[in-house]
Design a protein around this motif. Structure first.
Motif, mmCIF file in Angstrom:
data_model
loop_
_atom_site.group_PDB
_atom_site.id
_atom_site.type_symbol
_atom_site.label_atom_id
_atom_site.label_comp_id
_atom_site.label_asym_id
_atom_site.label_seq_id
_atom_site.Cartn_x
_atom_site.Cartn_y
_atom_site.Cartn_z
ATOM 1 N N LEU A 1 -2.935 5.066 2.193
ATOM 2 C CA LEU A 1 -2.508 6.194 1.366
ATOM 3 C C LEU A 1 -3.190 6.125 0.005
ATOM 4 N N VAL A 2 -3.735 7.248 -0.420
ATOM 5 C CA VAL A 2 -4.383 7.315 -1.731
ATOM 6 C C VAL A 2 -3.787 8.467 -2.531
ATOM 7 N N GLY A 3 -3.501 8.206 -3.784
ATOM 8 C CA GLY A 3 -2.972 9.248 -4.655
ATOM 9 C C GLY A 3 -4.017 9.736 -5.644
ATOM 10 N N TYR A 4 -3.539 10.408 -6.680
ATOM 11 C CA TYR A 4 -4.459 10.901 -7.701
ATOM 12 C C TYR A 4 -3.671 11.086 -8.994
ATOM 13 N N ASP A 5 -4.116 10.485 -10.056
ATOM 14 C CA ASP A 5 -3.566 10.587 -11.423
ATOM 15 C C ASP A 5 -3.267 9.217 -12.035
ATOM 16 N N SER B 1 -2.123 0.050 -1.154
ATOM 17 C CA SER B 1 -1.723 1.069 -0.183
ATOM 18 C C SER B 1 -2.875 1.442 0.742
ATOM 19 N N THR B 2 -4.031 0.828 0.550
ATOM 20 C CA THR B 2 -5.164 1.112 1.424
ATOM 21 C C THR B 2 -5.642 -0.173 2.079
ATOM 22 N N GLY B 3 -5.984 -0.070 3.344
ATOM 23 C CA GLY B 3 -6.481 -1.234 4.071
ATOM 24 C C GLY B 3 -7.357 -0.778 5.218
ATOM 25 N N ARG C 1 6.262 0.660 -3.271
ATOM 26 C CA ARG C 1 6.090 -0.243 -2.147
ATOM 27 C C ARG C 1 5.216 0.431 -1.116
ATOM 28 N N PRO C 2 3.996 0.104 -0.909
ATOM 29 C CA PRO C 2 3.218 -0.826 -1.720
ATOM 30 C C PRO C 2 2.654 -0.130 -2.956
ATOM 31 N N PRO C 3 2.145 -0.895 -3.905
ATOM 32 C CA PRO C 3 1.469 -0.302 -5.067
ATOM 33 C C PRO C 3 0.365 0.629 -4.604
#
Lengths: 353, 353
Positions: free
Chosen positions: A289-293, A346-348, A302-304
DNA sequence: AGCGAATCCTGAACCGGTTCACAGTCCTGC
DNA sequence: GCAGGACTGTGAACCGGTTCAGGATTCGCT
């Protein structure tokens, strides 16, 4: 002196006037000066002899004088108001931008009138009309479409500063972040981890920076030598909130099961995370999962959260300074900041299917 | 130069007038009606015959008429503005309250002027003065001290609604949450888990609801038959933000090591969580953590946060309705909502020392 | 057609702080 | 003693939408 003014307000028929606010004329009478002097005390105190000024200030205090901005504005054509139109003040990112703006403008006695568009052009239109009628001295807007109806503010005293305004504006200054680059970094990161089925939850197509982030995503895929139609699943939400993130992710899982999700926004990512957790999926083992901001709380999730960092407060400060600099006319200034991908947990690697 | 003092605005010496906004008089002339009729079209459309109204509206459109609220306000003594003074719009809780207010007031053509006090009485004072001068029709304030300088707004058209205003206000309506009860639930929960060394990170003493939450904490300890001085470590932060939460927790650990922390606020709890994690402490195994507000993101934190839920949006809606109901005079209404403890995974049995 | 009531329009006065041309005061220097 | 300039203070006019008493039209009905 005092040859009984024409519009004398002292009506002898009634004792004290019932519900009239004290005005400059009342203060003037009490301080034994002319109304012009009272005005001077308010606006250009240095032009009044200290003794006189003290007398007037005493009178103002005793009478509890509170000026009427409206009256002053009418004549002087200055409102002391600055309009701020943002996508969503409830989003910590924009709240932070707002704090930046506030920190710059408040010491210039400018009052902020803030409104959220929630990506709705109609709301934006309403807000702008209201601001125009309020006679704001300047406008700070993160436009959510290309309508440009905010150009009518260009010749206000402070002009217009546009935030995240896609291509160059025809009027006013602008400050933007390189959304294409930010999104490209995000998608590239996922592709390098081996993901080949990626969902992209984005905002409406009329929002400039959503369009740019999409461009970045597509460009990243292309650079990797892949075909967007093979890799990308696009989802569009009307508002970039956590609630919409939940809904979108729930629906998404009814159709397919990507190994990664890119969100246009940390709030949406938060929603996606909640949806995934409720479904019993692990992040990043099952889904990346990737966010933005890079909003404040994502580090403690959870997780960072892996996300793209944007300097929110700084953007606000710069925008405020641009507005004050008065250089918003004749083309104005341009500023383009660069965001940076922050890789957290959060990414793997993509799970084999 | 320009000795032409006539009040006639059509100066034939210069072609088009340079920078004058179109006014009702211009519209009136174009539509062949009197200026009063134009005003009627704007304010009481039903009182104008459809044919005439159409003509006026056409003229307004053609001329790009944008009224001046200031001028109207001067005569009518209505500004269409509502002041909203909150502790911190950047806090998702208050942002949500604001959305609630907005949802109610926007369809009544009221523009919100929002400001954050950041628990600073001086800032509150400045904001209120600015709002008074803007001539707001009503005020919605979450007061952060007992100064009551907002009472001057009581006789505005819409009066005052106070949020979280400790004891009963002398003027206006009020809506509050039972902070004593909420805090009591939180501390009781921890005491039942066996914690006997609990830190309480609270806001400044001048803030009514901080005082109340403290009362609740003390009361809960007393009810359990314990002595506050034995159990409680009190910490005070000036602003209830995540950044302050980090600082406060960092400093706290230099002095002692409680087995649990209660925060006045989810943002502070977030900060505390980040501080603890950086220190390598596990929540709840090493330290239990309780927040307050039940902001959206706390459910997705690592671990999900135990907190006290408050109905933010609803509070905003009710406050907005109170303001509109006009019942803010003569005592006004009172509303008291009850919060509820939401137990998640950030709290657990006290570790033996 | 005739008449009163209902409806629609009119526009001068008004809200109150600011502007600005002008007048009064004080001071310096010759 | 007086001209010239700097500084203060004055108050009528003004900004532009709203108000409201009164005039003009239209309408209903005999």
């Amino acid at each position: 002196m005092v040859p009984a003014v024409t519009s004398d307000r002292s009506d002898p028929s009634k004792g004290a006037d019932v519900r009239r606010a004290v005005g400059v004329r009342d203060v003037a009478k009490r301080a034994q000066v002319s109304l012009g002097t009272v005005s001077n005390v308010i606006n250009t105190p240095d032009s009044v002899r200290p003794r006189t000024r003290a007398r007037v200030e005493k009178a103002m205090r005793e009478l509890g004088f509170v000026g009427s901005r409206a009256a002053g504005q009418l004549r002087s054509r200055k409102s002391g108001l600055v309009g701020v139109v943002l996508p969503d003040v409830g989003n910590p990112y924009w709240a932070d931008v707002l704090r930046g703006v506030e920190s710059v403008l408040e010491e210039h006695d400018l009052t902020l009138v803030v409104g959220s568009t929630h990506q709705d052009p109609a709301r934006q239109e309403r807000l702008l009309r209201a601001l125009a009628q309020q006679g704001v001295d300047g406008l700070l807007v993160a436009p959510i479409d290309k309508l440009r109806s905010w150009e009518q503010f260009a010749d206000r005293r402070l002009g217009v500063v546009a935030l995240e305004n896609g291509d160059a504006p025809d009027a006013g200054s602008s400050i933007s972040l390189d959304n294409v680059e930010g999104a490209r970094q995000a998608i590239t990161h996922l592709l390098e981890l081996g993901h080949r089925s990626i969902a992209f939850i984005n905002g409406p197509r009329n929002v400039p920076w959503c369009v740019e982030r999409r461009e970045g995503v597509l460009s990243g895929i292309q650079t990797a030598g892949l075909e967007a139609s093979d890799v990308l699943i696009e989802v569009e939400v009307s508002d970039l909130t956590a609630a919409m993130g939940i809904t979108a992710t729930d629906e998404l899982w009814g159709r397919c099961e990507p190994t990664a999700i890119v969100c246009a926004n940390d709030l949406v990512a938060l929603g996606a995370l909640l949806s995934l957790q409720r479904r019993g999926l692990r992040v990043p083992e099952d889904v990346s999962l990737v966010g933005y901001d890079d909003v404040e709380f994502v580090e403690a999730l959870r997780p960072p959260l892996t996300t793209v960092r944007q300097p929110s407060f700084e953007v606000g400060v710069i925008a405020g300074q641009m507005l004050l600099s008065g250089a918003t006319r004749d083309g104005g200034e341009r500023e383009l900041l660069t965001p940076a991908l922050i890789v957290r947990q959060s990414t793997g690697p993509a799970r084999l299917r």
